[in-house]
Enzyme design. Structure first.
Site, PDB file in Angstrom:
ATOM      1  N   GLU A 178      -4.651  -0.315   5.717  1.00  0.00           N
ATOM      2  CA  GLU A 178      -2.869  -0.122   6.619  1.00  0.00           C
ATOM      3  C   GLU A 178      -3.515   1.396   7.602  1.00  0.00           C
ATOM      4  O   GLU A 178      -4.136   2.221   6.490  1.00  0.00           O
ATOM      5  CB  GLU A 178      -1.247  -0.022   5.802  1.00  0.00           C
ATOM      6  CG  GLU A 178      -1.428  -1.706   5.306  1.00  0.00           C
ATOM      7  CD  GLU A 178       0.818  -1.410   5.139  1.00  0.00           C
ATOM      8  OE1 GLU A 178       1.056  -0.266   5.515  1.00  0.00           O
ATOM      9  OE2 GLU A 178       0.994  -2.168   5.064  1.00  0.00           O
ATOM     10  N   ALA A 219       6.849   8.171  11.616  1.00  0.00           N
ATOM     11  CA  ALA A 219       7.042   7.255  11.648  1.00  0.00           C
ATOM     12  C   ALA A 219       8.897   7.480  11.573  1.00  0.00           C
ATOM     13  O   ALA A 219       8.733   7.527  10.224  1.00  0.00           O
ATOM     14  CB  ALA A 219       6.704   6.356  12.029  1.00  0.00           C
ATOM     15  N   ALA A 220       9.200   7.891  12.809  1.00  0.00           N
ATOM     16  CA  ALA A 220      11.110   8.073  12.476  1.00  0.00           C
ATOM     17  C   ALA A 220      11.924   6.986  11.870  1.00  0.00           C
ATOM     18  O   ALA A 220      10.971   5.484  12.168  1.00  0.00           O
ATOM     19  CB  ALA A 220      11.705   7.991  14.001  1.00  0.00           C
ATOM     20  N   ASP A 230      -1.057  -9.860  10.728  1.00  0.00           N
ATOM     21  CA  ASP A 230      -0.712  -9.403   9.280  1.00  0.00           C
ATOM     22  C   ASP A 230       1.277  -9.483  10.281  1.00  0.00           C
ATOM     23  O   ASP A 230       1.872  -8.908   9.146  1.00  0.00           O
ATOM     24  CB  ASP A 230      -0.917  -8.278   8.585  1.00  0.00           C
ATOM     25  CG  ASP A 230       0.247  -8.489   7.500  1.00  0.00           C
ATOM     26  OD1 ASP A 230       0.181  -8.848   6.938  1.00  0.00           O
ATOM     27  OD2 ASP A 230       0.850  -7.399   6.998  1.00  0.00           O
ATOM     28  N   GLN A 232       1.193  -1.255  -0.310  1.00  0.00           N
ATOM     29  CA  GLN A 232      -0.055  -0.149   0.285  1.00  0.00           C
ATOM     30  C   GLN A 232       0.705   1.133  -0.311  1.00  0.00           C
ATOM     31  O   GLN A 232       2.232   1.396   0.363  1.00  0.00           O
ATOM     32  CB  GLN A 232      -1.032   0.076   1.456  1.00  0.00           C
ATOM     33  CG  GLN A 232      -1.713  -0.683   0.739  1.00  0.00           C
ATOM     34  CD  GLN A 232      -2.879  -1.232   2.498  1.00  0.00           C
ATOM     35  OE1 GLN A 232      -3.161  -0.189   2.937  1.00  0.00           O
ATOM     36  NE2 GLN A 232      -3.682  -2.406   3.024  1.00  0.00           N
ATOM     37  N   LYS A 277       1.958   7.410   6.473  1.00  0.00           N
ATOM     38  CA  LYS A 277       0.965   6.444   6.051  1.00  0.00           C
ATOM     39  C   LYS A 277      -0.194   7.234   6.061  1.00  0.00           C
ATOM     40  O   LYS A 277      -0.767   7.909   7.088  1.00  0.00           O
ATOM     41  CB  LYS A 277       1.134   5.391   7.280  1.00  0.00           C
ATOM     42  CG  LYS A 277       2.382   4.261   6.745  1.00  0.00           C
ATOM     43  CD  LYS A 277       1.876   2.790   7.718  1.00  0.00           C
ATOM     44  CE  LYS A 277       2.613   2.168   7.118  1.00  0.00           C
ATOM     45  NZ  LYS A 277       2.238   0.619   7.591  1.00  0.00           N
ATOM     46  N   ASP A 334       5.674  -2.265  11.306  1.00  0.00           N
ATOM     47  CA  ASP A 334       4.102  -2.085  10.075  1.00  0.00           C
ATOM     48  C   ASP A 334       3.506  -2.927  11.159  1.00  0.00           C
ATOM     49  O   ASP A 334       3.652  -4.212  11.099  1.00  0.00           O
ATOM     50  CB  ASP A 334       5.164  -3.286   9.187  1.00  0.00           C
ATOM     51  CG  ASP A 334       6.122  -2.817   7.649  1.00  0.00           C
ATOM     52  OD1 ASP A 334       5.792  -1.180   7.853  1.00  0.00           O
ATOM     53  OD2 ASP A 334       6.685  -3.716   7.636  1.00  0.00           O
TER      54      ASP A 334
END
Length: 535
Positions: free
Chosen positions: A262, A345-346, A414, A225, A241, A434
């Site tokens: 996601e 996210a770092a 997942d 994605q 994201k 993730d």
């Protein structure tokens, strides 16, 4: 007469040449001092490589050039020792936290307020069990303690080298204090933890992720994605994201786990939940409201991504990128009219600088619509795993069970792979990356996620004791996570049913451990002691 003219001509030529040289020197001086710093070449490339122990002339991956990534990130993941311990480096940060107004902001950023359940939780003895002493070989990177970096006093985002930074640094500041926050975060990674429990960098890093100006935006390659890599003026990067569904939507019951969305809010909540469980194996994540037009479309250098922008019939700015799932006009990401939520996210150090190894989970699902995996068919599967490296020694299997508990609490099915830092071999923590497919359902639980715990009947004693603590009223898991998420810019991050589901699932984990204890001949067979006399 001819000789005299020739001599005169030679003199004039020499004088003219001298004047040209003086003029060129004058132009050079004017350009050096008068032009804006943004157009002046930055000498920090070579300086940064020295600061982290990289030899000059080291090759830079082509992908870095595409992202305009400076050598600030090019430090080595060598096995050589660090030249400076982490404790003295962070002294300056503790002093900064004492400045008026800063402490209040930092507490708000990490969800700590005086008298709160979250603050009380982190004061509990179970959250003060010391990690083993971090030796030089247990640190991920080399740093040069003599090299300094600083932002120019003019307010520019340009970095200057140590030769100019010397005059800008307050007396008593160390070289480490001049590094950008993301670089300090990378340098602080060690064999035992991604970041310390009481890391003063954490609120600063979360603040940077939420507020730093975005100067570059490109699509991340691979994956099923759409995800974007965002770059900041201080050369830090974050994984963005975007929001794909609202907080109160549940994953349809007929969806397979491998075709689920996601979710940006799942990434944010997973980071805080991982920290509350005291795993600290997920890189920091902050929510952020992004302007699609100014912070993605207008600055992207990704031609494939640029072709997917359009204006919807409602007048909103939309795009869809290229990926395996949900990258089409039917699944476009649209702003209101161009404002879009997402998680930032770092990023961990690039794999070319700090190699990571990817491991296939023994309890990986089949990712097939009808076939089952071996662990679903073999009741004695764990005995087979225990005889297979790297699960035949050390704490790797127990770490995987920790990750299993985290996934069950989130409802994440997942988890097909996990990663470790290659430098530390088998004796290190697992990276919980993730997590976007967590928190998709709250009305039902997935007991198969707990298969490793159910089949192996082993758990770290520290993990079990913390789970018991989080099931009590003073430290209830839903309450402390709600409090932690309240500090995020996109709060409320989770809908209330998801928070209540956490308490229900936590109770089921404790029931599973209880069943194991009832069947075991000795408690030590189930609860593997990793706390000793500290509790």
């Amino acid at each position: 007469m001819r000789c005299r003219l020739q001599t005169l001509f030679q003199r004039k030529f020499k004088i003219s040449l001298l004047l040209l040289l003086l003029l060129a020197l004058l132009v050079h001086l004017v350009m050096d001092f008068a032009l804006p710093t943004a157009h002046r070449p930055c000498s920090c490339d070579m300086k940064a490589s020295k600061a982290v122990g990289v030899l000059s002339g080291s090759p830079i991956p082509a992908s870095f050039k595409k992202l305009s990534l400076r050598i600030l990130q090019d430090f080595s993941g060598s096995n050589s020792s660090l030249q400076k311990s982490s404790q003295p480096q962070r002294t300056g940060l503790h002093l900064r936290a004492e400045e008026p107004g800063v402490q209040q902001q930092e507490e708000r950023n990490v969800g700590w307020t005086k008298g709160s359940k979250l603050a009380a939780l982190f004061e509990h003895p179970l959250y003060n069990i010391p990690v083993p002493e971090v030796t030089e070989k247990d640190k991920l990177f080399i740093i040069n303690p003599m090299e300094k970096f600083s932002l120019r006093s003019s307010g520019s985002d340009e970095w200057v080298s140590s030769s100019k930074a010397e005059t800008l640094l307050p007396t008593g500041k160390t070289a480490y204090d001049t590094y950008p926050t993301w670089l300090k975060f990378h340098i602080g990674i060690n064999r035992y933890e991604l970041y310390p429990r009481r890391d003063p960098l954490l609120p600063m890093l979360l603040w940077d992720l939420a507020t730093q100006r975005i100067v570059s935006s490109v699509q991340k390659s691979g994956g099923t994605q759409l995800k974007l890599i965002m770059m900041f003026p201080n050369y830090g990067q974050a994984l963005f994201k975007p929001m794909k569904q609202t907080r109160d939507q549940e994953t349809p019951i007929d969806f397979f786990y491998f075709s689920d969305f996601e979710r940006h809010n799942a990434e944010i909540a997973a980071f805080h939940l991982d920290r509350i469980l005291d795993f600290r194996r997920i890189p920091p994540v902050s929510g952020r409201l992004v302007n699609i037009t100014k912070e993605i479309r207008d600055i992207t250098t990704d031609k494939k991504l640029a072709k997917t922008f359009f204006i919807s019939p409602a007048g909103n700015v939309c795009f869809y990128g290229e990926c395996s799932y949900y990258c089409s006009t039917e699944h476009a990401l649209c702003g209101k009219p161009d404002q879009l939520e997402g998680s930032m996210a770092a990023l961990l150090p690039d794999k070319t600088l700090a190699k990571r190894r990817s491991w296939r989970s023994p309890w990986r699902r089949s990712y097939h619509k009808s076939k089952k995996a071996e662990w679903e068919l073999n009741s004695n599967y764990c005995a087979q795993v225990r005889e297979t490296p790297p699960y035949d020694r050390g704490h790797r299997l127990l770490d995987l069970i920790d990750m299993t508990i985290l996934d069950f609490l989130m409802g994440n099915m997942d988890r097909h792979h996990y990663e470790t830092f290659e430098k530390f071999g088998n004796d290190t923590f697992l990276l919980h990356l993730d997590n976007g497919r967590g928190f998709g359902t709250h009305s039902r639980d997935e007991p198969s996620i707990l298969a490793p715990l159910q089949q192996c009947c082993s758990i770290k004693k520290s993990t079990y004791l913390r789970l018991q603590l989080l099931a009590t009223q003073p430290y209830r898991l839903s309450d402390v996570l709600r409090e932690a998420l309240a500090a995020d810019p996109l709060a409320p991050v989770l809908a209330e049913p998801h928070l209540r589901a956490l308490d229900r699932r936590l109770g089921k984990v404790l029931v599973e451990v209880g069943h194991c204890l009832a069947r075991a001949a000795r408690q030590e067979e189930v609860l593997v002691d990793d706390v000793g006399s500290w509790v």
